[in-house]
Design a protein around this motif. Structure first.
Motif, PDB file in Angstrom:
ATOM      1  N   PHE A 267       2.419  40.065  61.679  1.00  0.00           N
ATOM      2  CA  PHE A 267       2.401  39.575  63.053  1.00  0.00           C
ATOM      3  C   PHE A 267       3.113  40.554  63.987  1.00  0.00           C
ATOM      4  O   PHE A 267       2.574  40.942  65.029  1.00  0.00           O
ATOM      5  CB  PHE A 267       3.065  38.197  63.136  1.00  0.00           C
ATOM      6  N   PHE A 268       4.325  40.949  63.624  1.00  0.00           N
ATOM      7  CA  PHE A 268       5.077  41.865  64.487  1.00  0.00           C
ATOM      8  C   PHE A 268       4.425  43.244  64.538  1.00  0.00           C
ATOM      9  O   PHE A 268       4.510  43.938  65.549  1.00  0.00           O
ATOM     10  CB  PHE A 268       6.539  41.948  64.062  1.00  0.00           C
ATOM     11  N   GLY A 269       3.768  43.648  63.470  1.00  0.00           N
ATOM     12  CA  GLY A 269       3.033  44.906  63.491  1.00  0.00           C
ATOM     13  C   GLY A 269       1.941  44.895  64.541  1.00  0.00           C
ATOM     14  O   GLY A 269       1.757  45.863  65.285  1.00  0.00           O
ATOM     15  N   VAL A 270       1.223  43.777  64.626  1.00  0.00           N
ATOM     16  CA  VAL A 270       0.166  43.632  65.639  1.00  0.00           C
ATOM     17  C   VAL A 270       0.772  43.544  67.027  1.00  0.00           C
ATOM     18  O   VAL A 270       0.374  44.269  67.948  1.00  0.00           O
ATOM     19  CB  VAL A 270      -0.710  42.392  65.355  1.00  0.00           C
ATOM     20  N   GLU A 271       1.724  42.662  67.195  1.00  0.00           N
ATOM     21  CA  GLU A 271       2.281  42.398  68.522  1.00  0.00           C
ATOM     22  C   GLU A 271       3.050  43.586  69.098  1.00  0.00           C
ATOM     23  O   GLU A 271       3.025  43.816  70.298  1.00  0.00           O
ATOM     24  CB  GLU A 271       3.170  41.153  68.492  1.00  0.00           C
ATOM     25  N   LEU A 272       3.726  44.333  68.232  1.00  0.00           N
ATOM     26  CA  LEU A 272       4.505  45.481  68.712  1.00  0.00           C
ATOM     27  C   LEU A 272       3.734  46.789  68.618  1.00  0.00           C
ATOM     28  O   LEU A 272       4.228  47.834  69.040  1.00  0.00           O
ATOM     29  CB  LEU A 272       5.816  45.599  67.919  1.00  0.00           C
ATOM     30  N   GLY A 273       2.544  46.739  68.029  1.00  0.00           N
ATOM     31  CA  GLY A 273       1.749  47.946  67.870  1.00  0.00           C
ATOM     32  C   GLY A 273       2.385  48.952  66.920  1.00  0.00           C
ATOM     33  O   GLY A 273       2.214  50.149  67.075  1.00  0.00           O
ATOM     34  N   GLN A 274       3.119  48.464  65.920  1.00  0.00           N
ATOM     35  CA  GLN A 274       3.806  49.328  64.967  1.00  0.00           C
ATOM     36  C   GLN A 274       3.075  49.300  63.627  1.00  0.00           C
ATOM     37  O   GLN A 274       3.215  48.350  62.848  1.00  0.00           O
ATOM     38  CB  GLN A 274       5.253  48.864  64.774  1.00  0.00           C
ATOM     39  N   GLN A 275       2.302  50.332  63.355  1.00  0.00           N
ATOM     40  CA  GLN A 275       1.533  50.397  62.127  1.00  0.00           C
ATOM     41  C   GLN A 275       2.440  50.367  60.890  1.00  0.00           C
ATOM     42  O   GLN A 275       2.056  49.843  59.849  1.00  0.00           O
ATOM     43  CB  GLN A 275       0.664  51.644  62.106  1.00  0.00           C
ATOM     44  N   SER A 276       3.639  50.893  60.995  1.00  0.00           N
ATOM     45  CA  SER A 276       4.549  50.913  59.847  1.00  0.00           C
ATOM     46  C   SER A 276       4.866  49.497  59.348  1.00  0.00           C
ATOM     47  O   SER A 276       5.115  49.303  58.160  1.00  0.00           O
ATOM     48  CB  SER A 276       5.841  51.643  60.205  1.00  0.00           C
ATOM     49  N   LEU A 277       4.833  48.510  60.237  1.00  0.00           N
ATOM     50  CA  LEU A 277       5.099  47.142  59.823  1.00  0.00           C
ATOM     51  C   LEU A 277       3.973  46.574  58.952  1.00  0.00           C
ATOM     52  O   LEU A 277       4.200  45.643  58.177  1.00  0.00           O
ATOM     53  CB  LEU A 277       5.339  46.242  61.037  1.00  0.00           C
ATOM     54  N   TYR A 278       2.771  47.127  59.061  1.00  0.00           N
ATOM     55  CA  TYR A 278       1.686  46.707  58.159  1.00  0.00           C
ATOM     56  C   TYR A 278       2.047  47.074  56.721  1.00  0.00           C
ATOM     57  O   TYR A 278       1.812  46.305  55.799  1.00  0.00           O
ATOM     58  CB  TYR A 278       0.360  47.362  58.517  1.00  0.00           C
ATOM     59  N   TYR A 279       2.610  48.264  56.545  1.00  0.00           N
ATOM     60  CA  TYR A 279       3.014  48.701  55.206  1.00  0.00           C
ATOM     61  C   TYR A 279       4.185  47.861  54.694  1.00  0.00           C
ATOM     62  O   TYR A 279       4.231  47.505  53.522  1.00  0.00           O
ATOM     63  CB  TYR A 279       3.358  50.185  55.208  1.00  0.00           C
TER      64      TYR A 279
ATOM     65  N   MET B  95     -10.632  33.129  63.681  1.00  0.00           N
ATOM     66  CA  MET B  95     -11.095  34.447  64.140  1.00  0.00           C
ATOM     67  C   MET B  95     -12.281  34.328  65.095  1.00  0.00           C
ATOM     68  O   MET B  95     -12.426  35.128  66.009  1.00  0.00           O
ATOM     69  CB  MET B  95     -11.464  35.328  62.947  1.00  0.00           C
ATOM     70  N   ASN B  96     -13.127  33.330  64.890  1.00  0.00           N
ATOM     71  CA  ASN B  96     -14.279  33.147  65.773  1.00  0.00           C
ATOM     72  C   ASN B  96     -13.934  32.463  67.080  1.00  0.00           C
ATOM     73  O   ASN B  96     -14.598  32.685  68.088  1.00  0.00           O
ATOM     74  CB  ASN B  96     -15.374  32.346  65.057  1.00  0.00           C
ATOM     75  N   ASN B  97     -12.902  31.627  67.075  1.00  0.00           N
ATOM     76  CA  ASN B  97     -12.593  30.834  68.260  1.00  0.00           C
ATOM     77  C   ASN B  97     -11.422  31.353  69.087  1.00  0.00           C
ATOM     78  O   ASN B  97     -11.242  30.914  70.213  1.00  0.00           O
ATOM     79  CB  ASN B  97     -12.334  29.380  67.849  1.00  0.00           C
ATOM     80  N   TYR B  98     -10.639  32.233  68.539  1.00  0.00           N
ATOM     81  CA  TYR B  98      -9.514  32.815  69.281  1.00  0.00           C
ATOM     82  C   TYR B  98      -9.689  34.322  69.283  1.00  0.00           C
ATOM     83  O   TYR B  98      -9.277  35.011  68.361  1.00  0.00           O
ATOM     84  CB  TYR B  98      -8.171  32.398  68.654  1.00  0.00           C
ATOM     85  N   ARG B  99     -10.302  34.798  70.357  1.00  0.00           N
ATOM     86  CA  ARG B  99     -10.658  36.204  70.448  1.00  0.00           C
ATOM     87  C   ARG B  99     -10.034  36.815  71.705  1.00  0.00           C
ATOM     88  O   ARG B  99      -9.827  36.132  72.694  1.00  0.00           O
ATOM     89  CB  ARG B  99     -12.169  36.370  70.457  1.00  0.00           C
ATOM     90  N   VAL B 100      -9.777  38.101  71.640  1.00  0.00           N
ATOM     91  CA  VAL B 100      -9.294  38.868  72.783  1.00  0.00           C
ATOM     92  C   VAL B 100     -10.249  40.040  72.959  1.00  0.00           C
ATOM     93  O   VAL B 100     -10.444  40.834  72.031  1.00  0.00           O
ATOM     94  CB  VAL B 100      -7.852  39.379  72.545  1.00  0.00           C
ATOM     95  N   ASP B 101     -10.848  40.130  74.116  1.00  0.00           N
ATOM     96  CA  ASP B 101     -11.814  41.200  74.404  1.00  0.00           C
ATOM     97  C   ASP B 101     -12.884  41.282  73.313  1.00  0.00           C
ATOM     98  O   ASP B 101     -13.223  42.359  72.829  1.00  0.00           O
ATOM     99  CB  ASP B 101     -11.115  42.554  74.560  1.00  0.00           C
ATOM    100  N   ASN B 102     -13.394  40.139  72.918  1.00  0.00           N
ATOM    101  CA  ASN B 102     -14.453  40.034  71.910  1.00  0.00           C
ATOM    102  C   ASN B 102     -14.042  40.549  70.529  1.00  0.00           C
ATOM    103  O   ASN B 102     -14.874  40.939  69.734  1.00  0.00           O
ATOM    104  CB  ASN B 102     -15.739  40.717  72.385  1.00  0.00           C
ATOM    105  N   HIS B 103     -12.749  40.591  70.260  1.00  0.00           N
ATOM    106  CA  HIS B 103     -12.227  40.966  68.946  1.00  0.00           C
ATOM    107  C   HIS B 103     -11.311  39.851  68.445  1.00  0.00           C
ATOM    108  O   HIS B 103     -10.732  39.110  69.225  1.00  0.00           O
ATOM    109  CB  HIS B 103     -11.428  42.273  69.009  1.00  0.00           C
ATOM    110  N   ALA B 104     -11.204  39.755  67.130  1.00  0.00           N
ATOM    111  CA  ALA B 104     -10.310  38.756  66.546  1.00  0.00           C
ATOM    112  C   ALA B 104      -8.886  38.988  67.032  1.00  0.00           C
ATOM    113  O   ALA B 104      -8.428  40.128  67.132  1.00  0.00           O
ATOM    114  CB  ALA B 104     -10.365  38.816  65.024  1.00  0.00           C
ATOM    115  N   ASP B 105      -8.196  37.926  67.349  1.00  0.00           N
ATOM    116  CA  ASP B 105      -6.797  38.001  67.780  1.00  0.00           C
ATOM    117  C   ASP B 105      -5.922  37.930  66.532  1.00  0.00           C
ATOM    118  O   ASP B 105      -5.471  36.865  66.112  1.00  0.00           O
ATOM    119  CB  ASP B 105      -6.485  36.855  68.740  1.00  0.00           C
ATOM    120  N   TRP B 106      -5.658  39.105  65.938  1.00  0.00           N
ATOM    121  CA  TRP B 106      -4.925  39.163  64.677  1.00  0.00           C
ATOM    122  C   TRP B 106      -3.496  38.660  64.822  1.00  0.00           C
ATOM    123  O   TRP B 106      -2.954  38.058  63.900  1.00  0.00           O
ATOM    124  CB  TRP B 106      -4.953  40.585  64.119  1.00  0.00           C
TER     125      TRP B 106
END
Length: 150
Positions: free
Chosen positions: A38-50, A107-118
């Motif tokens: 969640f924080f990786g997505v919200e903060l735009g920090q790819q390292s948090l995905y790892y 994923m289908n019902n909560y979208r941002v700019d036609n993309h899934a809101d991860w």
């Protein structure tokens, strides 16, 4: 590699802390994983995905494997195969099916700019895991003590 590392220590953790704490540690690791994603997505920090991927072995070892060992311990011998099959059906079958259905709907019902809101998806997973942790703490019954050699 980390899965094998944590599986190696699962038995020691079970003996030292018992089933409830081992299962609880696995659920807390799951919450940590979803929160990091969640924080990786919200903060735009790819390292948090790892960072979010690191506890996968801990989750598997301390939740799924410990759950299998627990069911094997408390169920009478003549019903163990059915109990193991039922546990696998509930977690890997029904649980995975429902989880995929719910995530697909989100994923289908909560979208941002036609993309899934991860971020929203991982926030929902974090909240659901937190609720499961609270239910687990309240509803889990302590099993008989595990002895060396069991």
């Amino acid at each position: 590699m980390l899965v094998r590392f944590f599986l190696f220590f699962t038995t020691s953790i079970l003996i030292k802390y018992g089933y409830k704490k081992a299962l609880l540690f696995g659920l807390i690791a799951l919450l940590f994983q979803y929160a990091a994603l969640f924080f990786g997505v919200e903060l735009g920090q790819q390292s948090l995905y790892y960072v979010g991927l690191l506890p996968h072995g801990l989750i598997f070892g301390l939740f799924f494997v410990a759950g299998q060992v627990y069911s094997d311990k408390i169920v009478p011998q003549e019903y163990r195969a059915q109990a193991q099959g039922f546990l696998a059906f509930v977690t890997w079958g029904v649980g995975m099916f429902l989880g995929n259905m719910i995530c697909g709907w989100l994923m289908n019902n909560y979208r941002v700019d036609n993309h899934a809101d991860w971020g929203f998806l991982f926030a929902c997973a974090s909240v659901a895991t937190f609720v499961i942790i609270l239910l687990f703490i309240v509803l889990f019954k302590n099993p008989p003590a595990m002895k060396k050699g069991d």
